[in-house]
Design an enzyme around this catalytic site. Structure first.
Site, PDB file in Angstrom:
ATOM      1  CB  SER A  94      12.480  40.079  63.390  1.00 11.31           C
ATOM      2  OG  SER A  94      11.636  38.942  63.353  1.00 11.31           O
ATOM      3  CE1 TYR A 109      11.250  41.391  68.142  1.00 12.55           C
ATOM      4  CE2 TYR A 109      10.158  39.937  66.573  1.00 12.55           C
ATOM      5  CZ  TYR A 109      11.312  40.404  67.170  1.00 12.55           C
ATOM      6  OH  TYR A 109      12.537  39.893  66.800  1.00 12.55           O
TER       7      TYR A 109
END
Length: 254
Positions: A149, A163
């Protein structure tokens, strides 16, 4: 004599039943891959993806999998080899964000689950895939793509720091694996999407997040799953035969 089927790449895609995983599966099927797709829930959607891929000429097997169950995760590659005879590619796509919100409102328990699914499960899958692919262990080589990501590089403050940290860990694992196993025929790369229009945002409690963030993206829109799938297909292809340890950022210029 080697059959046409034996010449086809065989790729595992985790979370292949929807979102980015679905787009990856459908693109790889169109490119001539046979597929083992894992899914956790919503079998009907996974079966729809499988049928679409079969219509493109792919052999497709489905495997229900909870990535939090690391013992079960360790069996995925051997199961794919049992069903197809070999594995040439692995896409670690499935993951979770945890709830969107300020860091102090999160819990260690949720962060532990994020790391279990986003880091430890891909680590277990990479270990099994490399043991099968590495030429010094009798394998024929292969390619691994980890879906990370853009958050791994900016930390996602006020959103989902755990995350982002898990994806940063995935990135550095990619770097280490590429260096250690390049000499034995295994390429390992990362694709890092920016904000992409998938259900992961709804699961994190903010379904409209992609459109809310569009104004901060240079291209003024979120990405679409098929735009991620193209990079994965490239990294698994012969066109990327000299590409390892790379991170392709697909974030609309952000």
């Amino acid at each position: 004599m080697t059959s046409h089927v034996d010449d086809r790449p065989v790729t595992i895609v985790t979370g292949g039943g929807r979102g980015i995983g679905r787009a990856i599966a459908e693109r790889l099927a169109a490119d001539g891959h046979d597929l083992l797709l894992t899914w956790r829930e919503r079998l009907d959607e996974a079966e729809a993806v499988a049928e679409h891929c079969r219509a493109a000429g792919a052999r497709v097997e489905l495997l229900q999998l909870d990535l939090a169950d690391l013992d079960r995760v360790a069996d995925v590659v051997p199961e794919a080899v049992r069903r197809f005879g070999r594995v040439t590619g692995l896409v670690n796509n499935a993951g979770i964000t945890g709830r969107i919100g300020p860091f102090l409102e999160g819990s260690i328990e949720e962060s532990e689950l994020v790391f279990r699914i986003n880091v430890l499960a891909p680590m277990a899958l990479c270990r099994a895939a490399i043991a099968h692919m590495a030429t010094d262990l009798g394998g024929a080589g292969g390619s691994i793509v980890n879906i990370s990501s853009g958050a791994a590089t900016h930390g996602a403050p006020n959103t989902y720091i755990p995350y982002a940290a898990s994806k940063a860990a995935l990135n550095i694992m990619t770097t280490g694996l590429a260096k250690e196993f390049g000499p034995v025929g295994v390429r390992v790369n990362t694709v890092s999407p920016g904000t992409t229009r998938t259900e992961i945002h709804a699961a994190a409690g903010r379904p409209n997040a992609p459109d809310e963030r569009a104004g901060n993206i240079p291209m003024r829109r979120p990405g679409e799953p098929h735009e991620i799938a193209g990079a994965v297909a490239y990294l698994l292809s012969d066109d990327a035969s000299y590409t390892s340890g790379a991170d392709i950022l697909i974030a609309g210029g952000k």
